[in-house]
Design an enzyme around this catalytic site. Structure first.
Site, PDB file in Angstrom:
ATOM      1  N   HIS A  60       0.862  -1.192   0.000  1.00 30.45           N
ATOM      2  CA  HIS A  60       0.000   0.000   0.000  1.00 30.45           C
ATOM      3  C   HIS A  60       0.900   1.245   0.000  1.00 30.45           C
ATOM      4  CE1 HIS A  60      -3.501   2.358   0.183  1.00 30.45           C
ATOM      5  NE2 HIS A  60      -3.970   2.069   1.381  1.00 30.45           N
ATOM      6  N   CYS A 100      -3.915   3.678   9.545  1.00 31.13           N
ATOM      7  CA  CYS A 100      -4.268   3.999   8.157  1.00 31.13           C
ATOM      8  C   CYS A 100      -5.775   4.165   7.986  1.00 31.13           C
ATOM      9  CB  CYS A 100      -3.753   2.904   7.241  1.00 31.13           C
ATOM     10  SG  CYS A 100      -4.351   1.266   7.731  1.00 31.13           S
TER      11      CYS A 100
HETATM   12  N1   CP Z   1      -6.342   3.797   4.299  1.00 34.38           N
HETATM   13  C1   CP Z   1      -7.034   3.443   3.205  1.00 34.38           C
HETATM   14  O1   CP Z   1      -6.477   3.086   2.162  1.00 34.38           O
HETATM   15  O2   CP Z   1      -8.373   3.522   3.350  1.00 34.38           O
HETATM   16  P1   CP Z   1      -9.499   3.064   2.303  1.00 34.38           P
HETATM   17  O3   CP Z   1      -9.535   1.580   2.299  1.00 34.38           O
HETATM   18  O4   CP Z   1     -10.745   3.679   2.815  1.00 34.38           O
HETATM   19  O5   CP Z   1      -9.110   3.612   0.952  1.00 34.38           O
HETATM   20  N1  NVA Z   2      -4.564  -3.766   5.602  1.00 28.77           N
HETATM   21  C1  NVA Z   2      -5.813  -3.111   5.311  1.00 28.77           C
HETATM   22  C2  NVA Z   2      -5.583  -1.700   4.884  1.00 28.77           C
HETATM   23  C3  NVA Z   2      -6.819  -0.933   4.575  1.00 28.77           C
HETATM   24  C4  NVA Z   2      -6.535   0.430   4.075  1.00 28.77           C
HETATM   25  C5  NVA Z   2      -6.549  -3.878   4.227  1.00 28.77           C
HETATM   26  O1  NVA Z   2      -5.918  -4.419   3.315  1.00 28.77           O
HETATM   27  O2  NVA Z   2      -7.768  -3.966   4.314  1.00 28.77           O
END
Ligand code: CP
Ligand code: NVA
Length: 300
Positions: free
Chosen positions: A128, A259
């Protein structure tokens, strides 16, 4: 033009450039209002999103461009009627940028290698990077520096957010400690790479299985139930992760980051999440400024 799929291949200089550009855009947003005139981004999503989807759409709109949201559920690709290669080639004929949120990181690579336009990773199961750039912007904003700080992460080590944070911190000289269960360690290649980057940039990557309180500048956690995890796993995971919760006993003087989305009283106590040390909404806001920086960097 460049893709933005992972921080693994970005140099320290490029990461610092993105951070400083994000901070500059935050301070002087109007200077960037016309930068994307007549540019169109396709947001192709296979998983839910609040922050990433909205921040990229707003980023495009505020800089004079357009964003189209494309839910993969309704695509020929999802129905097995079209290949990912053909999908990428067609999108390249209409749009200037493709931002994709998918399960399998390999799919992103296929999208990128079959597109003539930059591809941005809006989250895959393993990376990410957009989140990590937003996080570094937030850290720089709060501490006025990056090098020499210590970030302690508690919880799921085998996650996209953890992996990208490991890349980000190790490259800018932030010491990162990961406290996670043995069954949920970061993937080997992320451990190996980030330790290599840390050595070069004089920082530390430490992974431990027993959660303990350390003197950290930042404490960070992520959901125990990522989008790609089956709900049926929840009770089993809660049992394993319980002792990794960030709560007031562990926080000390550190600032708290997440996050989002978060589940209060699972990975973080409600008290910490909503307390004075929590900077989660500044962190969420900075996803917008970082999105703009990433878009401009990709199109440069
Ligand atoms: N932190 C983040 O990526 O959030 P969303 O899944 O809402 O995009
Ligand atoms: N680790 C989490 C992050 C969400 C923004 C996911 O993959 O759902």
């Amino acid at each position: 033009m460049k893709d933005f799929l992972t921080l693994e291949n970005l140099s320290k200089k490029e990461i610092l450039y993105l951070i400083n550009l994000g901070l500059r855009i935050k301070k002087y947003p109007r200077l960037y209002y016309n930068k994307l005139k007549n540019k169109t981004m396709l947001l192709m999503f296979e998983k839910p999103s609040l922050r990433t989807r909205i921040s990229f759409e707003v980023a495009m709109n505020q800089m004079g461009g357009n964003a189209i949201y494309y839910d993969l559920l309704g695509s020929p690709l999802n129905k097995g009627k079209e290949t990912i290669e053909d999908t990428a080639k067609v999108i390249s004929r209409y749009c200037d940028l493709l931002t994709a949120r998918v399960y399998d990181h390999e799919e992103l690579k296929k999208l990128a290698s079959n597109s003539d336009i930059p591809v941005i990773n809006a989250l895959s199961n393993s990376n990410h990077p957009c989140q990590a750039i937003g996080d570094l912007i937030t850290i720089k904003e709060k501490f006025k520096k990056l090098k020499g700080l210590t970030l302690a992460y508690y919880g799921d080590g085998d996650g996209n957010v953890t992996h990208s944070l490991m890349h980000a911190c190790s490259k800018v000289g932030i010491n990162i400690y990961i406290f996670c269960p043995k069954q949920f360690m970061p993937k080997d290649k992320f451990i190996k790479n980030s330790k290599k980057f840390a050595k070069k940039h004089n920082s530390k990557v430490v992974i431990e299985n027993n959660p303990r309180k350390i003197k950290a500048d930042i404490m960070y956690t992520d959901t125990w139930m990522s989008y790609h995890i089956n709900q049926k796993e929840k009770s089993k995971r809660v049992k394993i992760f319980k002792k990794y919760q960030v709560n007031k006993n562990i926080l000390g003087n550190a600032l708290f980051m997440h996050c989002l989305p978060a589940q209060r009283n699972y990975e973080v106590s409600g008290e910490v999440m909503d307390g004075k040390k929590s900077i989660i909404f500044d962190q969420a806001e900075n996803r917008l400024h970082s999105a703009k920086a990433i878009i401009l960097w990709c199109l440069k």
